[in-house]
Design a protein around this motif. Structure first.
Motif, PDB file in Angstrom:
ATOM      1  N   UNK A  85       0.809  -1.220   0.000  1.00 52.80           N
ATOM      2  CA  UNK A  85       0.000   0.000   0.000  1.00 52.80           C
ATOM      3  C   UNK A  85       0.844   1.273   0.000  1.00 52.80           C
ATOM      4  N   UNK A  86       2.156   1.137   0.212  1.00 57.94           N
ATOM      5  CA  UNK A  86       3.054   2.290   0.271  1.00 57.94           C
ATOM      6  C   UNK A  86       3.389   2.731  -1.152  1.00 57.94           C
ATOM      7  N   UNK A  87       3.268   4.028  -1.459  1.00 59.94           N
ATOM      8  CA  UNK A  87       3.633   4.509  -2.797  1.00 59.94           C
ATOM      9  C   UNK A  87       5.080   4.150  -3.133  1.00 59.94           C
ATOM     10  N   UNK A  88       5.289   3.780  -4.371  1.00 61.45           N
ATOM     11  CA  UNK A  88       6.600   3.291  -4.794  1.00 61.45           C
ATOM     12  C   UNK A  88       7.213   4.290  -5.755  1.00 61.45           C
ATOM     13  N   UNK A  89       8.087   5.108  -5.264  1.00 62.95           N
ATOM     14  CA  UNK A  89       8.835   6.018  -6.112  1.00 62.95           C
ATOM     15  C   UNK A  89      10.239   5.442  -6.227  1.00 62.95           C
ATOM     16  N   UNK A  90      10.421   4.565  -7.189  1.00 64.04           N
ATOM     17  CA  UNK A  90      11.686   3.862  -7.384  1.00 64.04           C
ATOM     18  C   UNK A  90      12.096   3.103  -6.123  1.00 64.04           C
ATOM     19  N   UNK A  91      11.105   2.657  -5.342  1.00 66.56           N
ATOM     20  CA  UNK A  91      11.280   1.863  -4.122  1.00 66.56           C
ATOM     21  C   UNK A  91      11.950   2.607  -2.971  1.00 66.56           C
ATOM     22  N   UNK A  92      12.247   3.891  -3.104  1.00 69.44           N
ATOM     23  CA  UNK A  92      12.914   4.593  -2.015  1.00 69.44           C
ATOM     24  C   UNK A  92      12.048   4.646  -0.763  1.00 69.44           C
ATOM     25  N   UNK A  93      10.788   5.001  -0.902  1.00 67.56           N
ATOM     26  CA  UNK A  93       9.909   5.100   0.257  1.00 67.56           C
ATOM     27  C   UNK A  93       9.670   3.724   0.867  1.00 67.56           C
ATOM     28  N   UNK A  94       9.373   2.755   0.040  1.00 67.56           N
ATOM     29  CA  UNK A  94       9.134   1.396   0.548  1.00 67.56           C
ATOM     30  C   UNK A  94      10.364   0.832   1.242  1.00 67.56           C
ATOM     31  N   UNK A  95      11.526   1.056   0.662  1.00 62.56           N
ATOM     32  CA  UNK A  95      12.759   0.504   1.230  1.00 62.56           C
ATOM     33  C   UNK A  95      13.223   1.231   2.486  1.00 62.56           C
ATOM     34  N   UNK A  96      12.720   2.434   2.727  1.00 62.03           N
ATOM     35  CA  UNK A  96      13.182   3.195   3.887  1.00 62.03           C
ATOM     36  C   UNK A  96      12.455   2.800   5.168  1.00 62.03           C
ATOM     37  N   UNK A  97      11.401   2.004   5.072  1.00 65.68           N
ATOM     38  CA  UNK A  97      10.642   1.612   6.255  1.00 65.68           C
ATOM     39  C   UNK A  97      11.405   0.614   7.106  1.00 65.68           C
ATOM     40  N   UNK A  98      11.395   0.850   8.413  1.00 68.36           N
ATOM     41  CA  UNK A  98      12.009  -0.089   9.351  1.00 68.36           C
ATOM     42  C   UNK A  98      11.302   0.011  10.701  1.00 68.36           C
ATOM     43  N   UNK A  99      11.511  -1.001  11.523  1.00 66.96           N
ATOM     44  CA  UNK A  99      10.897  -1.049  12.849  1.00 66.96           C
ATOM     45  C   UNK A  99      11.908  -0.553  13.866  1.00 66.96           C
ATOM     46  N   UNK A 100      11.467   0.362  14.713  1.00 67.25           N
ATOM     47  CA  UNK A 100      12.286   0.875  15.807  1.00 67.25           C
ATOM     48  C   UNK A 100      11.458   0.749  17.084  1.00 67.25           C
ATOM     49  N   UNK A 101      11.831  -0.175  17.938  1.00 67.50           N
ATOM     50  CA  UNK A 101      11.020  -0.445  19.123  1.00 67.50           C
ATOM     51  C   UNK A 101       9.725  -1.080  18.694  1.00 67.50           C
ATOM     52  N   UNK A 102       8.616  -0.386  18.926  1.00 67.53           N
ATOM     53  CA  UNK A 102       7.309  -0.885  18.500  1.00 67.53           C
ATOM     54  C   UNK A 102       6.711  -0.013  17.411  1.00 67.53           C
ATOM     55  N   UNK A 103       7.533   0.849  16.814  1.00 69.67           N
ATOM     56  CA  UNK A 103       7.057   1.797  15.814  1.00 69.67           C
ATOM     57  C   UNK A 103       7.643   1.476  14.446  1.00 69.67           C
ATOM     58  N   UNK A 104       6.893   1.842  13.414  1.00 69.76           N
ATOM     59  CA  UNK A 104       7.378   1.719  12.042  1.00 69.76           C
ATOM     60  C   UNK A 104       7.750   3.113  11.575  1.00 69.76           C
ATOM     61  N   UNK A 105       8.966   3.262  11.074  1.00 68.01           N
ATOM     62  CA  UNK A 105       9.496   4.566  10.686  1.00 68.01           C
ATOM     63  C   UNK A 105       9.933   4.517   9.227  1.00 68.01           C
ATOM     64  N   UNK A 106       9.559   5.556   8.478  1.00 69.55           N
ATOM     65  CA  UNK A 106      10.015   5.734   7.100  1.00 69.55           C
ATOM     66  C   UNK A 106      10.948   6.934   7.098  1.00 69.55           C
ATOM     67  N   UNK A 107      12.177   6.772   6.584  1.00 59.37           N
ATOM     68  CA  UNK A 107      13.214   7.788   6.737  1.00 59.37           C
ATOM     69  C   UNK A 107      13.381   8.741   5.560  1.00 59.37           C
ATOM     70  N   UNK A 108      12.583   8.630   4.521  1.00 63.32           N
ATOM     71  CA  UNK A 108      12.744   9.560   3.401  1.00 63.32           C
ATOM     72  C   UNK A 108      12.172  10.924   3.764  1.00 63.32           C
TER      73      UNK A 108
END
Length: 113
Positions: A37-60
């Motif tokens: 469901x995450x918009x895919x702009x050359x996969x940068x947004x999708x690939x930037x997602x990671x879990x930190x503690x109990x939260x999901x963070x996107x770093x772009x």
């Protein structure tokens, strides 16, 4: 006449760490499920997602604008280039019962239930 009571707290002391593990596994599963469901702009947004503690963070830098669908806090994003994607992809996950079942199963497995 007195009564002696002995309580074994070892299982109760493990509950916070078990819940943390369950929340961590649920967050990882939710991240994997939301990817579609995450918009895919050359996969940068999708690939930037990671879990930190109990939260999901996107770093772009543009992740917040894409997530809320507002540029600069006032201009609505109307065109998402990837079909099936839009703003608030967390709500799309919550609305899909089949995908949410895998998230709750991951929590239960991680928490040891």
């Amino acid at each position: 006449m007195g009564v002696r009571v002995s309580v074994n707290w070892t299982g109760a002391r493990a509950i916070p760490s078990r819940l943390d593990e369950g929340l961590n596994m649920a967050a990882n599963q939710a991240l994997a499920n939301m990817e579609q469901f995450v918009p895919k702009s050359e996969n940068y947004l999708r690939d930037s997602g990671h879990v930190s503690g109990h939260s999901i963070i996107y770093k772009t830098p543009y992740a917040k604008a894409q997530f809320y669908g507002l540029i600069g806090g006032k201009y609505r994003v109307h065109h998402y280039t990837t079909p099936g994607t839009s703003r608030r992809w967390d709500l799309r996950l919550k609305g899909n019962q089949q995908l949410m079942k895998t998230v709750t199963h991951a929590f239960a497995k991680g928490a040891g239930f």
